[in-house]
Design an enzyme around this catalytic site. Structure first.
Site, PDB file in Angstrom:
ATOM      1  N   GLY A   1      -2.293  29.965 -19.626  1.00 54.47           N
ATOM      2  CA  GLY A   1      -2.506  28.522 -19.474  1.00 54.47           C
ATOM      3  C   GLY A   1      -3.037  28.187 -18.088  1.00 54.47           C
ATOM      4  O   GLY A   1      -2.599  27.229 -17.465  1.00 54.47           O
ATOM      5  N   ARG A   2      -3.982  29.008 -17.623  1.00 57.92           N
ATOM      6  CA  ARG A   2      -4.582  28.831 -16.289  1.00 57.92           C
ATOM      7  C   ARG A   2      -3.521  28.811 -15.184  1.00 57.92           C
ATOM      8  O   ARG A   2      -3.671  28.142 -14.181  1.00 57.92           O
ATOM      9  CB  ARG A   2      -5.441  27.565 -16.230  1.00 57.92           C
ATOM     10  CG  ARG A   2      -6.567  27.577 -17.244  1.00 57.92           C
ATOM     11  CD  ARG A   2      -7.467  26.369 -17.167  1.00 57.92           C
ATOM     12  NE  ARG A   2      -8.590  26.567 -18.068  1.00 57.92           N
ATOM     13  CZ  ARG A   2      -8.550  26.383 -19.385  1.00 57.92           C
ATOM     14  NH1 ARG A   2      -7.444  25.962 -19.942  1.00 57.92           N
ATOM     15  NH2 ARG A   2      -9.609  26.606 -20.117  1.00 57.92           N
ATOM     16  N   TYR A  58     -20.028  32.565 -13.702  1.00 59.73           N
ATOM     17  CA  TYR A  58     -18.948  32.607 -12.715  1.00 59.73           C
ATOM     18  C   TYR A  58     -19.546  32.795 -11.319  1.00 59.73           C
ATOM     19  O   TYR A  58     -20.075  33.843 -10.989  1.00 59.73           O
ATOM     20  CB  TYR A  58     -17.935  33.714 -13.017  1.00 59.73           C
ATOM     21  CG  TYR A  58     -17.269  33.618 -14.377  1.00 59.73           C
ATOM     22  CD1 TYR A  58     -17.166  32.398 -15.050  1.00 59.73           C
ATOM     23  CD2 TYR A  58     -16.746  34.745 -14.992  1.00 59.73           C
ATOM     24  CE1 TYR A  58     -16.558  32.320 -16.288  1.00 59.73           C
ATOM     25  CE2 TYR A  58     -16.131  34.669 -16.236  1.00 59.73           C
ATOM     26  CZ  TYR A  58     -16.046  33.457 -16.885  1.00 59.73           C
ATOM     27  OH  TYR A  58     -15.450  33.380 -18.124  1.00 59.73           O
TER      28      TYR A  58
HETATM   29  P1  ATR Z   1      -8.036  32.224 -16.797  1.00 58.43           P
HETATM   30  O1  ATR Z   1      -8.356  32.904 -18.079  1.00 58.43           O
HETATM   31  O2  ATR Z   1      -8.698  30.902 -16.691  1.00 58.43           O
HETATM   32  O3  ATR Z   1      -8.189  33.079 -15.589  1.00 58.43           O
HETATM   33  P2  ATR Z   1      -5.129  32.563 -17.061  1.00 58.43           P
HETATM   34  O4  ATR Z   1      -5.374  33.993 -17.233  1.00 58.43           O
HETATM   35  O5  ATR Z   1      -4.367  31.831 -18.099  1.00 58.43           O
HETATM   36  O6  ATR Z   1      -6.509  31.775 -16.895  1.00 58.43           O
HETATM   37  O7  ATR Z   1      -4.435  32.258 -15.666  1.00 58.43           O
HETATM   38  C1  ATR Z   1      -5.005  32.584 -14.441  1.00 58.43           C
HETATM   39  C2  ATR Z   1      -4.146  31.984 -13.361  1.00 58.43           C
HETATM   40  O8  ATR Z   1      -2.828  32.554 -13.444  1.00 58.43           O
HETATM   41  C3  ATR Z   1      -4.639  32.260 -11.964  1.00 58.43           C
HETATM   42  O9  ATR Z   1      -4.444  31.084 -11.210  1.00 58.43           O
HETATM   43  C4  ATR Z   1      -3.742  33.395 -11.469  1.00 58.43           C
HETATM   44  O10 ATR Z   1      -3.552  33.273 -10.076  1.00 58.43           O
HETATM   45  P3  ATR Z   1      -3.629  34.554  -9.072  1.00 58.43           P
HETATM   46  O11 ATR Z   1      -5.056  34.901  -8.919  1.00 58.43           O
HETATM   47  O12 ATR Z   1      -3.030  34.005  -7.846  1.00 58.43           O
HETATM   48  O13 ATR Z   1      -2.824  35.644  -9.724  1.00 58.43           O
HETATM   49  C5  ATR Z   1      -2.454  33.113 -12.200  1.00 58.43           C
HETATM   50  N1  ATR Z   1      -1.656  34.318 -12.487  1.00 58.43           N
HETATM   51  C6  ATR Z   1      -2.065  35.461 -13.071  1.00 58.43           C
HETATM   52  N2  ATR Z   1      -1.051  36.327 -13.241  1.00 58.43           N
HETATM   53  C7  ATR Z   1       0.047  35.716 -12.746  1.00 58.43           C
HETATM   54  C8  ATR Z   1       1.411  36.087 -12.606  1.00 58.43           C
HETATM   55  N3  ATR Z   1       1.838  37.264 -13.043  1.00 58.43           N
HETATM   56  N4  ATR Z   1       2.262  35.208 -12.013  1.00 58.43           N
HETATM   57  C9  ATR Z   1       1.827  34.007 -11.569  1.00 58.43           C
HETATM   58  N5  ATR Z   1       0.554  33.595 -11.670  1.00 58.43           N
HETATM   59  C10 ATR Z   1      -0.338  34.436 -12.245  1.00 58.43           C
END
Ligand code: ATR
Length: 342
Positions: free
Chosen positions: A211-212, A61
């Site tokens: 889901g990202r 990362y």
């Molecule tokens: P990863 O494991 O790849 O981090 P994830 O956990 O499924 O994926 O999703 C991460 C994404 O969800 C990020 O883009 C995060 O954005 P922020 O950094 O702006 O929060 C977003 N995300 C996380 N929690 C959220 C929430 N409660 N509402 C909306 N978006 C959220």
């Protein structure tokens, strides 16, 4: 008032973690360029102070900058409060190419470099991030086992490993956790990998449980993608697939309104309801979203609500990644007798 965060056992070797973790990748990588360091340290400290103490990083990362960030954040009494997970073996080369490595010399060098960046003597949970299909898993595990004996890592994990690789690895040294993508729109590991983990008493860490961001925000998310956002290359985020997949988000939204929670909380609650051996690690860079995600721990879903949610996510369009080459689908390794030391 903030919901209280329970603790859970991960695997059968004694590791205990918060019932939800914090994915730190997005602070330094993948979803646009690196975020301001001070702000990210504030999110990490808020997480620890709120009881979400299971922090997830990897040497890839950044590369490297996410571990450096955690190294800075885990000072002044914070280290003792966390369960820190990092990973090795998923190397980003120049011009966007990747190399996967699990040979013993690399495993050792990667661990030592991570310890330096994290400014720690020991990593609590050390995962092989992607499986090197040139190296028998027994060989990689042999070196990881030595790192445990030397006190450089406490527990061993595998990420995106096939069922056969998990089984063979576990025979060399107990695997504490398998990390895999698991969410309402990524359920293919349920067939083989999750039952294997359960049979062997291995903890399950669910990454990308939102889901990202698609399950929490839907198609609107695409409007705010920075130029270098990696999701732009992901099949599920291509406009023609979004047009189809947006229905999944719309239904999650409708059900969450009915339940009086947010779509993010509903998507996370679904993962939490998979069992007390499953720890989702949503990623966020925002305290507001973090607080919302903790709220998922108090969302209760009835069996019929689980079924309703599952039925809507069955027909997602697009693969999880632009290429599945480095996922569990292609993560079997050669027989140990074939290993000639290189
Ligand atoms: P990863 O494991 O790849 O981090 P994830 O956990 O499924 O994926 O999703 C991460 C994404 O969800 C990020 O883009 C995060 O954005 P922020 O950094 O702006 O929060 C977003 N995300 C996380 N929690 C959220 C929430 N409660 N509402 C909306 N978006 C959220």
């Amino acid at each position: 008032m903030m919901a209280s965060v329970g603790r859970m056992k991960l695997g059968s070797q004694g590791l205990e973690v918060s019932a939800q973790g914090l994915g730190c990748m997005g602070m330094s990588d993948a979803y646009g360029s690196r975020k301001p360091e001070e702000e990210m340290i504030a999110v990490i400290h808020h997480s620890i102070n709120s009881g979400i103490t299971f922090l997830d990083t990897s040497d890839v990362y950044g590369p490297h900058t996410n571990e450096i960030l955690l190294g800075k954040a885990l000072k002044e009494g914070m280290r003792e409060k966390v369960e820190l997970a990092s990973k090795f073996g998923n190397i980003v080369l120049e011009e966007g190419k990747r190399e996967i490595r699990g040979d013993p010399a690399y495993v050792r060098a990667a661990c030592e470099a991570s310890l330096k960046r994290l400014q720690l003597d020991c990593i609590d949970l050390y995962y092989q991030h992607r499986i090197d299909t040139r190296v028998p898993i027994e060989v990689t595990m042999g070196e990881l086992k030595k790192l445990v004996e030397e006190g450089k890592i406490k527990y061993i994990g595998l990420s995106e490993a096939s069922a056969s690789t998990i089984r063979r690895a576990h025979a060399v040294h107990p695997i504490t956790a398998v990390q895999l993508e698991w969410s309402l729109w990524s359920r293919d590991a349920e067939e083989d990998i999750i039952p294997t983990c359960r049979e062997l008493g291995i903890g399950i860490v669910a990454y990308s449980p939102l889901g990202r961001g698609f399950l929490s925000s839907g198609p609107i998310l695409l409007e705010s993608f920075p130029a270098d956002d990696r999701r732009k290359t992901h099949p599920r985020f291509q406009p023609e697939n979004v047009e189809h997949n947006k229905r999944i988000f719309e239904r999650i939204s409708e059900i969450s309104t009915r339940k009086g929670c947010t779509p993010a909380q509903l998507a996370l609650a679904w993962v939490h309801h998979q069992g007390n051996d499953v720890c989702p690690i949503p990623g966020t860079t925002k305290i507001e979203n973090f607080n919302q995600n903790i709220g998922a721990l108090s969302v209760k879903l009835m069996p019929e609500e689980m079924v309703e949610l599952e039925s809507l996510a069955l027909d997602v369009k697009g693969d999880r990644y632009p290429s599945l080459t480095h996922t569990w689908k292609y993560a079997d390794t050669p027989d140990p007798s074939t290993w000639n030391g290189q």
